[in-house]
Design a protein around this motif. Structure first.
Motif, mmCIF file in Angstrom:
data_model
loop_
_atom_site.group_PDB
_atom_site.id
_atom_site.type_symbol
_atom_site.label_atom_id
_atom_site.label_comp_id
_atom_site.label_asym_id
_atom_site.label_seq_id
_atom_site.Cartn_x
_atom_site.Cartn_y
_atom_site.Cartn_z
ATOM 1 N N MET A 110 10.038 -7.704 15.156
ATOM 2 C CA MET A 110 10.301 -6.607 13.224
ATOM 3 C C MET A 110 10.939 -7.362 12.696
ATOM 4 S SD MET A 110 11.471 -2.962 13.559
ATOM 5 C CE MET A 110 12.958 -2.786 13.824
ATOM 6 N N ASP A 111 10.325 -7.704 11.696
ATOM 7 C CA ASP A 111 10.744 -8.257 10.200
ATOM 8 C C ASP A 111 11.188 -7.882 8.680
ATOM 9 O OD1 ASP A 111 11.896 -10.125 8.581
ATOM 10 O OD2 ASP A 111 10.162 -11.757 8.933
ATOM 11 N N PRO A 112 12.339 -6.788 8.914
ATOM 12 C CA PRO A 112 12.201 -5.700 7.931
ATOM 13 C C PRO A 112 12.139 -6.426 5.927
ATOM 14 C CG PRO A 112 14.897 -6.091 8.517
ATOM 15 C CD PRO A 112 13.583 -6.701 9.350
ATOM 16 N N THR A 113 12.033 -8.275 5.935
ATOM 17 C CA THR A 113 12.352 -8.596 4.855
ATOM 18 C C THR A 113 10.494 -8.551 5.000
ATOM 19 O OG1 THR A 113 12.187 -10.967 5.962
ATOM 20 C CG2 THR A 113 14.080 -10.214 5.556
ATOM 21 N N ARG A 114 9.498 -8.994 5.775
ATOM 22 C CA ARG A 114 8.030 -8.579 5.025
ATOM 23 C C ARG A 114 7.994 -7.133 4.473
ATOM 24 N NH1 ARG A 114 6.107 -12.815 4.869
ATOM 25 N NH2 ARG A 114 4.073 -11.925 5.544
ATOM 26 N N SER A 115 7.485 -7.561 3.257
ATOM 27 C CA SER A 115 6.862 -6.953 2.561
ATOM 28 C C SER A 115 5.133 -6.826 2.385
ATOM 29 C CB SER A 115 7.461 -6.632 1.372
ATOM 30 O OG SER A 115 7.086 -8.002 0.076
ATOM 31 N N ILE A 116 4.723 -5.238 2.348
ATOM 32 C CA ILE A 116 3.089 -5.401 1.823
ATOM 33 C C ILE A 116 2.701 -4.027 0.599
ATOM 34 C CG2 ILE A 116 2.810 -4.175 3.429
ATOM 35 C CD1 ILE A 116 0.413 -5.370 4.091
ATOM 36 N N ALA A 117 1.672 -4.480 0.110
ATOM 37 C CA ALA A 117 1.634 -4.090 -0.833
ATOM 38 C C ALA A 117 0.131 -2.815 -0.434
ATOM 39 C CB ALA A 117 1.097 -4.254 -2.150
ATOM 40 N N ILE A 118 -0.098 -1.757 -0.147
ATOM 41 C CA ILE A 118 -1.318 -0.920 0.310
ATOM 42 C C ILE A 118 -1.706 -0.958 -0.931
ATOM 43 C CG2 ILE A 118 -2.667 0.816 2.184
ATOM 44 C CD1 ILE A 118 -0.463 -1.510 3.343
ATOM 45 N N ILE A 119 -3.122 -1.180 -0.900
ATOM 46 C CA ILE A 119 -3.564 -1.313 -2.675
ATOM 47 C C ILE A 119 -4.836 -0.234 -2.220
ATOM 48 C CG2 ILE A 119 -5.323 -1.376 -4.207
ATOM 49 C CD1 ILE A 119 -3.893 -4.541 -4.158
ATOM 50 N N GLY A 120 -4.631 1.076 -2.818
ATOM 51 C CA GLY A 120 -6.215 2.339 -2.153
ATOM 52 C C GLY A 120 -5.267 3.481 -0.753
ATOM 53 N N ALA A 121 -3.803 3.015 -1.388
ATOM 54 C CA ALA A 121 -3.067 4.261 -0.269
ATOM 55 C C ALA A 121 -3.617 5.558 -0.927
ATOM 56 C CB ALA A 121 -1.619 3.813 -0.741
ATOM 57 N N SER A 122 -3.301 6.640 0.459
ATOM 58 C CA SER A 122 -3.952 8.205 0.835
ATOM 59 C C SER A 122 -2.991 8.393 1.247
ATOM 60 C CB SER A 122 -6.193 8.125 0.894
ATOM 61 O OG SER A 122 -5.861 8.952 1.062
ATOM 62 N N ASN A 123 -3.033 10.046 0.638
ATOM 63 C CA ASN A 123 -2.518 11.117 1.202
ATOM 64 C C ASN A 123 -3.305 11.610 2.529
ATOM 65 O OD1 ASN A 123 0.371 11.567 0.628
ATOM 66 N ND2 ASN A 123 -0.756 12.106 -1.071
#
Length: 125
Positions: free
Chosen positions: A1-14
């Motif tokens: 687990m690397d808390p410095t990693r980030s990602i944008a989820i394009i098309g995120a949904s509820n």
């Protein structure tokens, strides 16, 4: 687990049945900083949602696409402008023109399910 990693989820949904929601949950579960991107939602899974990757403050390592092919070119332009280097083309987004455009923009791209890339089964989320 690397808390410095980030990602944008394009098309995120509820909608918890959609992969754009499953990806948000999967990356959070793995300790990533997750930025849901959706033009009209205000939050997904309790996280603030951004209308564009360009609205996300600071650096983002990767982007995962869950949008229809007609929207890919615009999203890829914004991803490149934001300085995101790695883009996941999830099943249904692997449009040949978009893949070629990603190469023109010098984006590293992965064709495959980003959830599986984490080592998780999306059908169990």
């Amino acid at each position: 687990m690397d808390p410095t990693r980030s990602i944008a989820i394009i098309g995120a949904s509820n909608d918890r049945k959609k992969f754009g929601n499953k990806a948000v949950r999967a990356f959070v579960e793995q300790g990533w900083t997750v930025y849901p991107v959706h033009p009209t939602e205000t939050q997904v899974e309790g996280l603030p949602t951004f209308k564009s990757v360009l609205d996300i403050p600071g650096h983002v390592d990767e982007a995962s696409l869950y949008i229809p092919p007609p929207k890919l070119k615009h999203a890829l332009e914004e991803i490149a402008k934001k300085g995101i280097k790695t883009v996941w083309f999830n099943p249904g987004t692997e449009d040949p023109e978009a893949l070629e455009y990603a190469e023109e923009l010098r984006l590293d791209h992965v064709i495959g399910c980003s959830i599986v890339g984490l080592g998780l089964d999306p059908h169990k989320l």
